[in-house]
Each structure stands twice: as C-alpha cells, then as structure tokens.
Design a protein around this motif. Structure first.
Motif, PDB file in Angstrom:
ATOM      1  N   ARG A 231       3.687   3.093   0.379  1.00 37.05           N
ATOM      2  CA  ARG A 231       3.778   1.771   1.011  1.00 37.05           C
ATOM      3  C   ARG A 231       5.241   1.370   1.245  1.00 37.05           C
ATOM      4  NH1 ARG A 231       0.805  -3.272  -1.823  1.00 37.05           N
ATOM      5  NH2 ARG A 231       2.339  -2.732  -3.402  1.00 37.05           N
ATOM      6  N   LEU A 233       7.856   3.395   1.620  1.00 37.50           N
ATOM      7  CA  LEU A 233       8.391   4.229   2.708  1.00 37.50           C
ATOM      8  C   LEU A 233       7.822   3.777   4.047  1.00 37.50           C
ATOM      9  CD1 LEU A 233       8.099   7.654   0.886  1.00 37.50           C
ATOM     10  CD2 LEU A 233      10.246   6.621   1.667  1.00 37.50           C
ATOM     11  N   LEU A 235       6.748   0.792   5.007  1.00 38.92           N
ATOM     12  CA  LEU A 235       7.270  -0.492   5.483  1.00 38.92           C
ATOM     13  C   LEU A 235       8.770  -0.433   5.742  1.00 38.92           C
ATOM     14  CD1 LEU A 235       5.135  -2.780   3.189  1.00 38.92           C
ATOM     15  CD2 LEU A 235       5.056  -2.715   5.686  1.00 38.92           C
ATOM     16  N   ASN A 238       8.386   3.403   8.658  1.00 37.91           N
ATOM     17  CA  ASN A 238       7.195   3.575   9.519  1.00 37.91           C
ATOM     18  C   ASN A 238       6.958   5.036   9.945  1.00 37.91           C
ATOM     19  OD1 ASN A 238       6.366   2.464  12.912  1.00 37.91           O
ATOM     20  ND2 ASN A 238       4.988   2.974  11.264  1.00 37.91           N
ATOM     21  N   PRO A 239       6.815   5.948   8.962  1.00 37.89           N
ATOM     22  CA  PRO A 239       6.616   7.354   9.334  1.00 37.89           C
ATOM     23  C   PRO A 239       5.255   7.573   9.984  1.00 37.89           C
ATOM     24  CG  PRO A 239       7.213   7.119   7.001  1.00 37.89           C
ATOM     25  CD  PRO A 239       6.829   5.761   7.502  1.00 37.89           C
ATOM     26  N   GLY A 240       5.204   8.552  10.882  1.00 38.29           N
ATOM     27  CA  GLY A 240       3.943   8.966  11.478  1.00 38.29           C
ATOM     28  C   GLY A 240       3.168   9.902  10.573  1.00 38.29           C
ATOM     29  N   SER A 270      -5.441  -6.507   4.434  1.00 39.42           N
ATOM     30  CA  SER A 270      -4.409  -6.944   5.378  1.00 39.42           C
ATOM     31  C   SER A 270      -4.488  -6.141   6.669  1.00 39.42           C
ATOM     32  CB  SER A 270      -3.018  -6.768   4.745  1.00 39.42           C
ATOM     33  OG  SER A 270      -2.003  -6.810   5.736  1.00 39.42           O
ATOM     34  N   PHE A 272      -2.392  -6.160   8.907  1.00 34.90           N
ATOM     35  CA  PHE A 272      -1.051  -5.639   9.125  1.00 34.90           C
ATOM     36  C   PHE A 272      -0.901  -4.267   8.461  1.00 34.90           C
ATOM     37  CE2 PHE A 272       3.341  -5.134   7.796  1.00 34.90           C
ATOM     38  CZ  PHE A 272       4.003  -5.312   8.996  1.00 34.90           C
ATOM     39  N   ILE A 273      -1.292  -4.183   7.203  1.00 39.66           N
ATOM     40  CA  ILE A 273      -1.209  -2.900   6.492  1.00 39.66           C
ATOM     41  C   ILE A 273      -2.163  -1.882   7.125  1.00 39.66           C
ATOM     42  CG2 ILE A 273      -1.634  -1.760   4.257  1.00 39.66           C
ATOM     43  CD1 ILE A 273       0.946  -3.343   4.257  1.00 39.66           C
ATOM     44  N   ALA A 275      -2.914  -1.543  10.187  1.00 41.96           N
ATOM     45  CA  ALA A 275      -2.331  -1.005  11.426  1.00 41.96           C
ATOM     46  C   ALA A 275      -1.341   0.127  11.139  1.00 41.96           C
ATOM     47  CB  ALA A 275      -1.644  -2.125  12.207  1.00 41.96           C
ATOM     48  N   LEU A 276      -0.845   0.200   9.924  1.00 47.07           N
ATOM     49  CA  LEU A 276       0.114   1.254   9.572  1.00 47.07           C
ATOM     50  C   LEU A 276      -0.579   2.585   9.255  1.00 47.07           C
ATOM     51  CD1 LEU A 276       2.409  -1.065   7.490  1.00 47.07           C
ATOM     52  CD2 LEU A 276       3.210   0.314   9.398  1.00 47.07           C
ATOM     53  N   ARG A 277      -1.913   2.572   9.128  1.00 51.99           N
ATOM     54  CA  ARG A 277      -2.733   3.783   9.007  1.00 51.99           C
ATOM     55  C   ARG A 277      -2.271   4.743   7.916  1.00 51.99           C
ATOM     56  NH1 ARG A 277      -2.163   5.981  14.714  1.00 51.99           N
ATOM     57  NH2 ARG A 277      -3.468   7.630  13.871  1.00 51.99           N
ATOM     58  N   ARG A 281      -2.600   9.113   7.543  1.00 52.66           N
ATOM     59  CA  ARG A 281      -1.310   9.782   7.746  1.00 52.66           C
ATOM     60  C   ARG A 281      -0.852  10.586   6.536  1.00 52.66           C
ATOM     61  NH1 ARG A 281       1.704   5.115  11.465  1.00 52.66           N
ATOM     62  NH2 ARG A 281       0.820   5.929  13.390  1.00 52.66           N
TER      63      ARG A 281
ATOM     64  N   ALA B 153       7.089   5.522  13.741  1.00 55.13           N
ATOM     65  CA  ALA B 153       6.016   6.065  14.565  1.00 55.13           C
ATOM     66  C   ALA B 153       5.469   5.076  15.577  1.00 55.13           C
ATOM     67  CB  ALA B 153       4.884   6.548  13.667  1.00 55.13           C
ATOM     68  N   CYS B 174       0.347 -12.247   6.684  1.00 55.39           N
ATOM     69  CA  CYS B 174      -0.083 -10.878   6.980  1.00 55.39           C
ATOM     70  C   CYS B 174      -1.347 -10.498   6.222  1.00 55.39           C
ATOM     71  CB  CYS B 174       1.028  -9.877   6.680  1.00 55.39           C
ATOM     72  SG  CYS B 174       1.167  -9.405   4.942  1.00 55.39           S
TER      73      CYS B 174
END
Lengths: 302, 302
Positions: A231, A233, A235, A238-240, A270, A272-273, A275-277, A281, B153, B174
């Motif tokens: 989490r 890393l 935020l 934003n690694p893919g 959340s 928001f969280i 959406a970070l998938r 990933r 990403a 959020c």
C-alpha cells in the motif's frame, strides 16, 4: 542491454550466486559458491566465481563488458564501496575497485535489492513503474521505471522495512520501534515464532496447518506487513506491478492468498484504493530466478 | 528541454496560471485568469489564456512546440483525459484533444502535482532523486529523477495523502480513515481549527502566537503529518532533496522549524534515520514560483 557479454554476482550472507549473460541477455553460465566472510574472503570468492563463469561461458575475458555485483548494505555506486554489510563481515570495503584490479574487468556495485528489482523486471518483462518487494531475512523494496532503478541519493532507496508503522512498537536494530521489518521479514518470523528455529519459513505452513497458534500469528503479521508495504509503495509511485521475491515467497499460497485478501479488504472499504488494483497487480518472482545476479549484470556499464 | 518555445498552464480550482517559455527556458509571458467551472468553462478559459500568452510573447503560434497542462484529478496522459477533478466541476473531460482542436497546437496533460514536481526540480536546479511535497487543500507528492517524473501506471503516483497512518482515524472522503491528508493539508486545518474560516492558513500563525489552543493543535498535526510524509518518501526512494510547495508553505518558519524539529527527533533516536539527513534536505519552493505551469511546459513533447 548493451550487446556485450557480462557477468552478474549476487553476494549474500551464505552464498555467492553468479551468472554470465551472452549479448542477447541469455544465461550461458551459472555458478554458486559459499560466502567466506570478511574483505579478503569476499574478494577471493568473487574472483574465483568470475574465473569459473568465464571458463564455462566459452568466451574470452576481454569480450566481457564487466562484472556487476548486488550486495546487501549501503552501496555507493560512484565509488563501488559497500558499507554495513554486517552479515558478511564487511563494515566498509572498496569492493568495486579492489575486485576490478584483481580480475582485470570493470566492476559496478549495487544494493542487492536494487539489483533484484532490475532483474525481476527483466525476467518478468515488466515495463513502466514496477515495485519489487524482497521478503527475506529483512524487508526491502526496489522501484524500477522501464527497467531502470530509482537509486536515490545515497544508497538508501527501498529501505522501506525501516518505516515505523506498527502500533505494537517492537524494537528494531535500526534504533526505531515498530518498523515494517519487525512485522514482515524472516527475522520477524523468528521473533514471533521461536519454535520455528533457524529457518522458520521452511516449516511455517505445516505448523499453521497443524494449529500452532504462534505460527498462525506470525503468518498473520507477515501478511499484514507485506500488504502495508504494498500500500505504501502503491500510494507513493503507483506501480503497474508489484513483484514479491526473497526466500519467504516460497511460503506460496498461504502467504499470497492472505496478502490478496488484506488488499481486497482495503479496496472494499475505499473506491480510491480499489482503483489502484493492488490484488490483481501482485505477482511472485518464479522460484529459482537469479534476479539479483541478472539485474547486477544488466546494470554493468549503464 | 527541447529548443522550442512552449506554454504551460496550471489549472486550479480558483485560477488558471499560464506562462510561456522561450527556447532557453526563460519566462517571456505570464497570465492569470479565474477558473470557470465545468468542461465548457475550463476549455474556453484555457484557450483564452493561451491566446493571451502567445500575443504577449511576441512569437508566432506556429513557433510553439505545444501547450502543457497541470490539473488536479486522475490524468491519463496517453489520451489527455482528466477524471475526478471535482473542485472545477470535471468528472471526465478529454482535455488534451479538445483543447488541441480549439487552439491548433499539441496539448499534453499531467497531474498538477506531477507537473509541480518537474517544475520545482527545474526552478531549484535539483538533479538526482527529488521528492516534491504539495501542502495545499490536499496533500500529494511527486518524485523526479534527473528532472523526469515517476508517473506510475495510471495517474495515482504521489497520492501519498491517502496513506492511512494516523491512529486518530479521522474519516477521509476517499473512504478510508486516518489518511495523511486528514492530518496535514488545508482541509485538515479547517477541520481541526474551524475558527480559522475558509482560509485558515492566512491567520494560523497569528492565532498560534495569540495562544489559541485549537490553532496550536492544528499546526502540530500539520507538522506531524508533513514530517511523516517526508519519512515515507525518504525510506521509499531516498531523495537527495525534499521540496515543499503548495499554499501552506507560506506559513513559513512556524511550520518548517516544527517539521525540522520532528525529523531531528527521529534522527536522534536512530542512527539509520540520521544517515538519511532529512532535516538538511528539506527545502521550500520560493514564493511566487509557478512550478506547475513551468513543469507542464517542460513536459510538452517529452
């Protein structure tokens, strides 16, 4: 990768793993020797394994662009100096220049987790921003962008294991309390499950399955700390992809199902969280991949 | 920077700030217009300010390489689309292509904090790994390596404000609780010190000096959250400089003396943290620097 053969060494506390890459980036030789602690031992063993790799590669020494090294501790890449690599008896060693003089090839030195991050991105063919998380004796991370590492100012990039976040506030050798490394690492596992002995990762799953409450608690801490690290890393950069390496990844499904479940729980709370998938990933470095040695070889002559 | 003139716009919730750079990277025109919320308003105002900047620059439209935009929200740089920029009434807008069609110049779009990170590194001539921390209405960060941003990403890089770390667990829009943004941001300041009104940053120092207990508490939270953010960034990517921008930086010494004192306290407790030299590496973006507009211009045609 430049079109010359190169050698990569992953110098660890117990063994040195070496590979030789041909100009196409394929492994043409591989060797493993025990680490001999102390400056003389490390230099001698490194020189020996380089000679062996050159011999097995069928190429001439002069054809190689150089030798890349991944080693724990604080590395000054500009001078090739490694400091505070205590588990191999090195307080300060000009490893790059001293080995280069001994083997008559250029030597570049990187932190082992940085090298593993570069190697993991290459092995798994990951472009863009990638976070590599090493769950070994300690906890550390490396970030790469299109294969190139974010090295930071002075060799501390990826020392996320010393982020103090745990409300249980266990003391860490670094002087702080509640570091992520006191939660999610091989050393944390030993502390939380003393019955697991010297190599708790090897028997943890069986003990959890057999109902050992301490083992279960230790696994839960490990899952929680790894998920928290992902989490942070995520935020920050934003690694893919998040790639988990290090010996503890061999715990397999009990570890990764747990991490994914924790990440999914945060996502459920959340949008928001979500959406970070994070759960999708998360990837695992395949067993037997010499990521740090390959990454060190790639970083030669960068 | 490529040798063509370019334009940069920083589109915010209340104003659009624009600059034109000559081929040497010097500002040759500058303009400020109020933001008109909604897709039509944002496009119209952006087109108007571009025309004004071109006119004031004394250069022909065709000489410009393009227009770069920094805007809050989630930005897909590949398509030039911005999403969730709620404070200017945009849920989803293909800002890049729509503005490009209107002004007959290429348009590139970046998140405003990413653009500000690029601009800050350029303005302050900082090489290597740099972390930019924006203390505005929200809390976000950008990381650059030799001036180039780590974009991540899918447009969430630097959303460190939504790292949940605060044991007070205040709810965040959020969906999580205890986010850094609920501690250290303009919106947090309003929540913790309601007497400060709509622009609490303007009167906070005076209220603290006058002994207002809520104001003092709000400033302490701000200091604590900013210091925590620096620690997270430091342990993740090891920047050689931390630059603080955003409106709250104008609080000046009461804020920065406090942050440095907190960072020094952590350093005193851990040699490891001390080696990362956080207090010395903290810098403040000079007042009046149009960092996001300059960074957006630099990112044109990257």
């Amino acid at each position: 990768m430049t079109p010359s053969p190169r050698i990569g060494l992953d110098i660890g506390g117990t063994k040195i793993e070496g590979i030789a890459l041909d100009p196409a980036g394929d492994i043409v030789a591989r060797a493993l020797v025990p680490t001999v602690p102390g400056p003389t031992g490390v230099l001698q063993a490194s020189g020996d394994i380089v000679a062996r790799l050159i011999g097995e590669s069928g190429l001439a020494r002069a054809e190689f662009a150089g030798v890349g090294i991944g080693i724990p501790g604080q590395v000054d890449r500009a001078t090739g100096t490694v400091r505070n690599a205590y588990n191999m008896g090195l307080s300060s060693l000009a490893l790059g220049p001293e080995l280069a003089a001994a083997i008559d090839l250029p030597v570049s030195v990187d932190n082992d987790v940085t090298a593993a991050a570069v190697g993991a991105a290459s092995i798994m063919r990951l472009e863009g921003t990638v976070a590599y998380l090493n769950l070994g004796t300690g906890l550390a991370a490396g970030v790469t962008v299109d294969g190139a590492p974010v090295r930071g100012a002075d060799g501390f990039a990826g020392e996320i294991g010393h982020l103090a976040v745990d409300p249980r506030m266990r003391p860490c050798p670094c002087g702080q309390r509640g570091c992520l490394e006191t939660v999610a690492s091989g050393s944390a596992l030993k502390a939380h499950w003393p019955a697991g002995g010297e190599h708790p990762g090897r028997t943890l799953n069986a003990a959890v399955a057999a109902g050992d409450a301490d083992a279960k608690q230790a696994l839960e801490y490990l899952i929680d700390g790894a998920a928290q690290t992902i989490r942070v890393l995520g935020l920050t950069v934003n690694p893919g992809a998040f790639v988990v390496g290090g010996g503890l990844r061999l715990l397999g499904a009990p570890l990764f199902d747990g991490i994914r479940a924790q990440l999914a729980e945060w996502a459920a709370a959340s949008e928001f969280i979500a959406a970070l998938r994070f759960p999708e990933r998360l990837q695992v470095l395949p067993e037997g991949s010499p990521a740090a040695a390959i990454g060190a070889a790639i970083a030669v002559n960068e």
